[in-house]
Design an enzyme around this catalytic site. Structure first.
Site, PDB file in Angstrom:
ATOM      1  N   LYS A   1       0.840  -1.203   0.000  1.00 51.99           N
ATOM      2  CA  LYS A   1       0.000   0.000   0.000  1.00 51.99           C
ATOM      3  C   LYS A   1       0.875   1.253   0.000  1.00 51.99           C
ATOM      4  CE  LYS A   1      -3.728  -2.530   2.184  1.00 51.99           C
ATOM      5  NZ  LYS A   1      -4.295  -3.052   3.433  1.00 51.99           N
TER       6      LYS A   1
ATOM      7  N   ASP B   1     -11.078   3.026   4.265  1.00 52.61           N
ATOM      8  CA  ASP B   1     -11.371   1.586   4.153  1.00 52.61           C
ATOM      9  C   ASP B   1     -12.877   1.334   4.129  1.00 52.61           C
ATOM     10  OD1 ASP B   1      -9.362  -0.254   3.810  1.00 52.61           O
ATOM     11  OD2 ASP B   1      -8.756  -0.260   5.920  1.00 52.61           O
TER      12      ASP B   1
ATOM     13  N   GLN C   1      -4.305  -1.658   9.888  1.00 54.70           N
ATOM     14  CA  GLN C   1      -4.176  -2.977   9.254  1.00 54.70           C
ATOM     15  C   GLN C   1      -4.752  -4.064  10.177  1.00 54.70           C
ATOM     16  OE1 GLN C   1      -3.009  -3.579   6.049  1.00 54.70           O
ATOM     17  NE2 GLN C   1      -3.803  -5.626   6.449  1.00 54.70           N
TER      18      GLN C   1
END
Ligand code: NAP
Length: 291
Positions: free
Chosen positions: A53, A120, A97
């Site tokens: 990412k 997200d 994460q």
């Protein structure tokens, strides 16, 4: 006849190319889209996702800000970092994460993320907005899957879509997005409580496997000509590989590609789209902040 390959890598490249001019326009106004990433512990898969990412951000001229905490940190330590990210104007997107170490409440941590920076699309506020159909950040993997289907010209209106998996981050949002008027599929959601999985999957015009079960979907579970999207990413032992393992999806790719009309590979299908939609949401967030 072998199925048409749905090339997520190529589509991801196209979407990223489309972000270039938007990032340049922001730069001309002194704004660099910034993604803040919090990694807790040293799980090798999480480390490699975070690295991918951050690399993608830097390739597009975006900022990434990484914070790491040890696996034995407290929930309070994690919440403090999230709050710092919330308050930092250089941060337009926040990514925690997952999974978090045992004993830490993921939902408690996610709820701390400002919905305006929740690129997200995991916070209850964004999920609620998605369900209602209000503007929001869509969760990246489901969003990437929808884009892949749309761009590939697969007919969705009136199609029967079967989603195998009901997680909060993949299966449930996917099922919801597929029922939007603009997509208009009729959706069946399967899970471990489903009595006869094959009976359902065989009736799918669009079959989406997001179970995390290696090669669960066999050729005799697929309707001839169906569109098969494989979200699964599973490590299986393979002594012939230097690493001792290889990646497989939730679909028996070789056999199913002889039956399906179109299919995503693993790797190179949904995975590149997930990261790309994260970048997409971060650029969108930076644009909103700059308005
Ligand atoms: P998850 O939280 O473990 O959820 C899996 C879901 O599949 C659950 O709802 C489970 O049912 C269902 N399931 C598991 N085995 C099944 C079976 N044999 N038959 C029917 N249903 C079954 O997983 P997730 O986070 O959604 O991820 C799913 C997969 O996608 C994983 O392989 C993950 O690595 C991959 N993934 C890929 C990307 C990408 O970018 N490519 C992104 C995210 C996830 P129950 O609810 O009954 O337990």
């Amino acid at each position: 006849m072998p199925a048409m390959l749905l090339d997520g890598k190529k589509l991801a490249g196209d979407v990223r190319a489309g972000l270039g001019p938007r990032i340049a326009a922001l730069a001309a106004r002194g704004v660099v889209p910034g993604l803040a990433v919090l990694l807790v512990g040293e799980d090798p898969a999480s480390v490699s996702y975070v690295t991918a990412k951050e690399k993608a951000c830097s390739e597009l001229g975006m900022n990434s800000f990484e914070r790491r905490l040890p696996a034995d940190c407290s929930e309070g330590d994690i919440v403090r970092v999230v709050r710092e990210f919330n308050a930092d104007p250089a941060v337009h997107g926040i990514l925690v994460q997952l999974p978090l170490p045992k004993g830490i409440s993921e939902s408690r941590v996610i709820e701390e993320i400002s919905p305006e920076k929740d690129v997200d699309g995991f916070t209850p506020v964004n999920i609620g907005r998605m369900v209602i159909g209000d503007p929001c950040f869509l969760p990246c993997t489901p969003h990437g899957v929808i884009k892949l289907i749309e761009v590939s010209g697969i007919k969705t209106a009136g199609a029967h879509a079967v989603v195998v998996g009901r997680s909060n981050i993949v299966g449930k949002p996917l099922a919801n997005l597929l029922t939007r008027k603009s997509i208009n599929a009729t959706v069946t959601v399967c899970h471990t409580g489903t009595r006869d999985l094959a009976e359902h999957t065989r009736r799918a015009d669009i079959l989406i496997a997001c179970a995390g079960a290696p090669e669960l979907i066999k050729a005799d579970m697929v309707k001839p000509g169906a569109c098969v999207i494989d979200v699964g990413v599973n490590r299986v032992d393979d002594a012939t590989k230097a690493k001792g393992w290889r990646l497989v999806g939730d679909v028996d790719f070789r056999a199913v590609s002889e039956i399906a009309g179109s299919i995503t590979p693993v790797p190179g299908g949904v995975g590149p789209m997930t990261i790309t939609m994260l970048l997409y949401n971060t650029v969108e967030s930076a644009e909103r902040a700059a308005r």
